[in-house]
Structure formats: C-alpha cells, structure tokens
Design a protein around this motif. Structure first.
Motif, short mmCIF file in Angstrom:
data_model
loop_
_atom_site.label_atom_id
_atom_site.label_comp_id
_atom_site.label_asym_id
_atom_site.label_seq_id
_atom_site.Cartn_x
_atom_site.Cartn_y
_atom_site.Cartn_z
N MET A 191 -5.73 -3.31 -6.21
CA MET A 191 -6.37 -4.34 -5.38
C MET A 191 -6.44 -5.66 -6.13
SD MET A 191 -9.55 -2.29 -3.64
CE MET A 191 -9.38 -0.54 -3.33
N GLN A 242 -6.67 5.69 -0.56
CA GLN A 242 -7.57 6.73 -1.05
C GLN A 242 -7.82 7.80 0.00
OE1 GLN A 242 -11.03 5.24 -3.43
NE2 GLN A 242 -10.09 3.24 -3.07
N THR A 243 -7.98 7.38 1.25
CA THR A 243 -8.19 8.33 2.34
C THR A 243 -6.97 9.23 2.53
OG1 THR A 243 -9.71 6.81 3.46
CG2 THR A 243 -8.69 8.55 4.80
N ALA A 265 0.83 -1.21 0.00
CA ALA A 265 0.00 0.00 0.00
C ALA A 265 0.86 1.26 0.00
CB ALA A 265 -0.93 -0.01 1.21
N SER A 284 -6.39 2.58 -7.55
CA SER A 284 -6.39 1.78 -6.33
C SER A 284 -7.13 0.46 -6.56
CB SER A 284 -7.03 2.54 -5.18
OG SER A 284 -6.26 3.68 -4.82
N GLY A 295 -5.29 -5.63 -0.42
CA GLY A 295 -6.57 -5.80 0.28
C GLY A 295 -7.45 -4.57 0.13
N GLN A 296 -8.74 -4.78 0.23
CA GLN A 296 -9.67 -3.67 0.09
C GLN A 296 -9.48 -2.62 1.17
OE1 GLN A 296 -13.50 -5.64 -0.07
NE2 GLN A 296 -13.44 -5.71 -2.30
N THR A 297 -9.14 -3.05 2.37
CA THR A 297 -8.91 -2.09 3.45
C THR A 297 -7.71 -1.21 3.15
OG1 THR A 297 -9.89 -3.58 5.09
CG2 THR A 297 -8.47 -1.83 5.92
N ASP A 298 -6.63 -1.82 2.67
CA ASP A 298 -5.44 -1.03 2.31
C ASP A 298 -5.77 -0.08 1.15
OD1 ASP A 298 -3.63 -1.86 4.19
OD2 ASP A 298 -2.80 -3.46 2.96
N GLN A 301 -8.58 1.35 0.56
CA GLN A 301 -9.32 2.48 1.10
C GLN A 301 -8.42 3.40 1.92
OE1 GLN A 301 -12.46 3.27 0.26
NE2 GLN A 301 -12.26 1.52 -1.13
N ARG A 302 -7.43 2.82 2.59
CA ARG A 302 -6.48 3.66 3.34
C ARG A 302 -5.71 4.57 2.40
NH1 ARG A 302 -4.96 -1.33 6.73
NH2 ARG A 302 -6.09 -1.04 8.69
#
Length: 212
Positions: A152, A166-167, A39, A148, A158-161, A163-164
């Motif tokens: 993935m 993008q945030t 990530a 992103s 991972g989807q959580t990474d 989103q991190r």
C-alpha cells in the motif's frame, strides 16, 4: 477457542513490539523493479510465498517448534537460521524473534531463549496451549497483512485493494495451516526463487524504505 483467538490477535497484532512494519521480505525490490504494480500482482506474489516460499517455510518451522521437545528447539532454530535465503531474511527472523521472546518473557513470564520468529511463535503457542492450526493460520494472515501494508505504501496500492487481497488469501492461509498439521522438518522447502533473489538484491538497493 475464543480465548485462543483473542490471545493470538494480541501476539500477532501490528502493535506487538517486533517491528514487523520495518520489514518487506524483499517486496520493496520487487516493487521497485516493476514486478508488482497491481493488486493482482501482489495477490499472485503472496500466493507463491504461501504455497511454495518463505511464508510456508515459516509455517512448517512454527509447527515443528510447537510439537518439539524442549531439547530439540535449539536444533530447530539452527535449521531456521540455515534455511534463510539471504542475510536480510536471517536478520528479519532473528531480530523479530528476539523482540518477540523478550516481550513474551516480560509480559507472560514464559522463559524463552533467543529464537527466530516462527520458532518463537510455535514455542509460545505450545506453552500457552493455543490451538496449533489456528496459530498457523493467523501467523500466515499476519504475514499477508504486513506485506499488503508495505505494498500500500510502495506501489502505491489503495487501502481498499489491500483489503481485497487479504480477504482473497484468507482461505489459502487456512488451507496451508490445515495441510501442515503433523509437519516435520522433512516438509521444509522453498521454490519461490524470485522472492529469494529480490531479497538478496535488496541488500544493495540504493534507496530503501524497509530494512529487508
């Protein structure tokens, strides 16, 4: 502003039929070559695109198209095509732009010529009287989200990474959008050379998931 946000959310949504999911902007080759494995790698890569590379250049073109007279759009679009660093980058801008223009004309009855994607978005935002800074920020965020999503699938990340990442990049999207208010074609440059090189190399990559 709320209406602008909802309209832009529609125009830049993954469901808008421009086929953004099929393009990786060369990211596929960078991942295949081991340049992006985490990530943090992805965030650094996207940061370079936003500050020095193709994403920032697109944002400049969007801003210039927004403020241009109708007679100047053809010249701006020709500049966008000439500035593409590879044949696949040109294909990406051309095909997504054509699909965007066709949909805008069909749904909103706004006549648009065959424009490259960032020029088409800027021209449409002006025709709809959408806020320019918000349009630019959300356009940049849509690039981050699309790449992103590609990472993935390919890293795999991972989807959580995802989103991190993008945030973490949202403030930068806003900063770049703010900095480019009043931009002219003199602002157009790119020095994210590795991104350009992998885009060129993707043209001959043997096994590919994405078109670019």
């Amino acid at each position: 502003m709320t209406t602008d946000f909802l309209t832009l959310a529609q125009l830049l949504s993954p469901s808008f039929p421009v086929g953004a999911f099929a393009y990786s902007n060369g990211l596929e080759t960078a991942i295949a070559d081991g340049m992006i494995c985490t990530a943090a790698d992805l965030e650094n890569w996207l940061t370079a695109l936003l500050t020095h590379g193709s994403a920032r250049a697109d944002a400049v073109l969007l801003n210039v198209a927004y403020t241009a007279d109708a007679d100047d759009l053809a010249m701006i679009d020709a500049t966008a095509r000439a500035f593409a660093a590879s044949s696949e980058r040109l294909m990406e801008a051309d095909l997504q732009g054509a699909a965007f223009c066709d949909t805008i004309t069909a749904v909103w009855d706004i006549p648009l010529a065959h424009l490259t994607y960032p020029v088409a978005v800027g021209s449409t935002a002006r025709a709809m009287s959408l806020d320019l800074e918000l349009t630019t920020a959300m356009y940049l965020q849509s690039i981050v989200a699309n790449l992103s999503a590609a990472a993935m699938r390919l890293v795999p990340l991972g989807q959580t990474d995802g989103q991190r990442v993008q945030t973490a990049l949202k403030p930068l999207c806003q900063t770049v959008a703010s900095d480019l208010i009043g931009a002219t074609l003199d602002y157009l440059h790119s020095s994210a050379f590795m991104s350009d090189i992998v885009s060129m190399r993707h043209e001959t990559q043997y096994s590919r998931v994405f078109r670019t």
